[in-house]
Design an enzyme around this catalytic site. Structure first.
Site, mmCIF file in Angstrom:
data_model
loop_
_atom_site.group_PDB
_atom_site.id
_atom_site.type_symbol
_atom_site.label_atom_id
_atom_site.label_comp_id
_atom_site.label_asym_id
_atom_site.label_seq_id
_atom_site.Cartn_x
_atom_site.Cartn_y
_atom_site.Cartn_z
ATOM 1 N N ASP A 199 10.347 49.514 -34.919
ATOM 2 C CA ASP A 199 11.563 50.219 -34.722
ATOM 3 C C ASP A 199 11.722 51.510 -35.376
ATOM 4 O OD1 ASP A 199 14.679 50.289 -35.584
ATOM 5 O OD2 ASP A 199 14.555 49.070 -33.721
ATOM 6 N N ALA A 207 16.580 50.051 -32.119
ATOM 7 C CA ALA A 207 15.658 50.568 -30.957
ATOM 8 C C ALA A 207 15.231 49.334 -30.313
ATOM 9 C CB ALA A 207 14.506 51.576 -31.562
ATOM 10 N N ASP A 208 14.777 48.236 -31.182
ATOM 11 C CA ASP A 208 14.317 47.008 -30.629
ATOM 12 C C ASP A 208 15.308 46.374 -29.688
ATOM 13 O OD1 ASP A 208 11.774 45.878 -31.238
ATOM 14 O OD2 ASP A 208 12.152 46.394 -33.043
ATOM 15 N N LYS A 209 16.708 46.364 -30.209
ATOM 16 C CA LYS A 209 17.640 45.597 -29.326
ATOM 17 C C LYS A 209 18.248 46.272 -28.363
ATOM 18 C CE LYS A 209 19.768 44.748 -33.492
ATOM 19 N NZ LYS A 209 20.703 44.119 -34.478
ATOM 20 N N SER A 260 15.905 45.612 -25.745
ATOM 21 C CA SER A 260 16.068 44.382 -25.142
ATOM 22 C C SER A 260 17.239 44.188 -23.784
ATOM 23 C CB SER A 260 16.393 43.239 -26.229
ATOM 24 O OG SER A 260 15.474 43.319 -27.176
#
Length: 400
Positions: free
Chosen positions: A141, A170-172, A175
């Site tokens: 991230d 950034a990860d979420k 997602s």
């Protein structure tokens, strides 16, 4: 099985957060998500202090893998890969976030899998995409926050030192975009009968996420302007006598309401603030002045005054306070249930609510290989064959 995705089977080969969080949304909406884990399990089981005696669960793992089933396969063994191939052949979606070329080395690249299952939605999540000079980079991230300009948006006022937000945004974000793309691909398949390859890169997702307001100075080609001054304004967290609040004054009516609530009618005619454009141009002065005014009363007093004048406002809550906030409680946004081996846990209620096909309530995340035998039986494996795979450690079984 409840939910709008009831009847959809998802093979989840992902780890960490960007993939597991995306597939968890699908599980919340009724999909049968089968998490394929190595014998040691997803690394997020171990990235935080364990909350059970066996070390199987961390808070992060529970919060990104609830409602799934788990099969544990050793994909370094041909028998493990063969079991996975059989599972893929009977599934609707495959999601993977391995580094480039890993799936090809396993013999599970998009072309090979398409031969097994032409209708499959094949989903690849990556850090920066599968082309370009950075394609082979190992990415987490913070790397994406730096590359996408997000850290610049968070830059300190005055020094302009970039800062990263203390959440894996950034990860979420990836997602959420991935889950939406999967459902769009499923819808397209219903109309055409054809599966497809969906690719989502974290860098792509974050640049798209930032564009509407954080990149406004770069929208018109040939008329670019430095974004430093625009982003260096103070934030909208205001200290009161006994806490913190936030308040917004974008429209003329909201600014008029603020002036009335604070007994400052003189600010209505202030040349710096008497139009929406001027308030934006003089944002630093406006927000600084608002902070000086709001520091003079209590949180409760200001919230009542601002609400009475229809000014957008709210308390700025500490994380522990979110659990008992009156709006959160009234909407039942946080669910509690008993998780085997852990105890009573809390989870955020799925945000999307469906009137005709309600999704599932949050439920337990699986133990490593908890459903290995069950899933293999569904694929036609016999008891002796499964015992053989277990004895040779091609699969891992954990009871409970």
């Amino acid at each position: 099985m409840a939910g709008p995705l009831s009847g959809v089977r998802v093979v989840d080969l992902t780890s960490v957060v960007s993939g597991p969080f995306a597939t968890m949304f699908l599980a919340d909406q009724g999909a049968d998500v089968i998490k394929v884990e190595p014998p040691v399990g997803d690394m997020t089981r171990r990235t935080r202090p364990p909350i059970d005696d066996d070390g199987q669960f961390s808070p992060m793992f529970i919060s990104t893998n609830r409602g799934k089933r788990s099969i544990s396969l050793d994909l370094k063994r041909p028998e493990g890969v063969e079991a996975l191939r059989k599972l893929i052949a009977r599934s609707d979606v495959l999601v993977q976030n391995f580094r480039p070329q890993v799936m090809e080395r396993l013999g599970l690249g998009e072309a090979a899998v398409r031969a097994l299952n032409p209708r499959l939605i094949y989903v690849s999540i990556s850090g920066v995409g599968d082309s370009g000079p950075y394609a082979g980079k190992r990415v987490y991230d913070p790397i994406i926050q730096g590359l996408s300009g997000f850290a610049d948006v968070q830059a300190q006022a005055g020094t302009r030192r970039p800062q990263m937000i203390r959440a894996i945004v950034a990860d979420k974000t990836t997602s959420v975009m991935t889950a939406q793309a999967i459902t769009a691909a499923l819808y397209a398949r219903e109309r055409t009968g054809v599966g497809q390859h969906v690719k989502v890169a974290m860098l792509d997702a974050m640049i798209a996420f930032l564009w509407p307001e954080a990149m406004t100075n770069y929208v018109v080609v040939g008329r670019e302007a430095p974004a430093g001054d625009h982003n260096a304004r103070p934030d909208l967290v205001f200290a009161t006598i006994d806490g913190y609040i936030t308040a917004g004054t974008i429209s003329d009516s909201e600014w008029a309401g603020f002036c009335k609530a604070t007994d400052r009618p003189d600010l209505l005619d202030d040349e710096r603030f008497n139009s929406q454009g001027k308030r934006a141009a003089n944002a630093t002065e406006r927000i600084t002045l608002m902070g000086e005014i709001l520091a003079t009363r209590t949180t409760e007093n200001w919230l009542k005054r601002l609400d009475d004048c229809d000014v957008p406002c709210a308390p700025v809550l500490r994380r522990a306070e979110v659990l008992t906030n009156e709006q959160v409680v009234a909407r039942e946004l946080i669910a509690e249930y008993v998780h085997s081996g852990v105890g009573r846990v809390r989870q955020a209620r799925p945000a999307a609510q469906f009137s005709a096909t309600p999704g599932r309530a949050p439920s337990a995340a699986p133990r490593i290989g908890q459903h290995s035998r069950e899933i293999l039986e569904e694929l036609g494996y016999g008891a002796e064959e499964i015992d053989g795979l277990a004895n040779t450690k091609v699969i891992r079984e954990v009871k409970g």
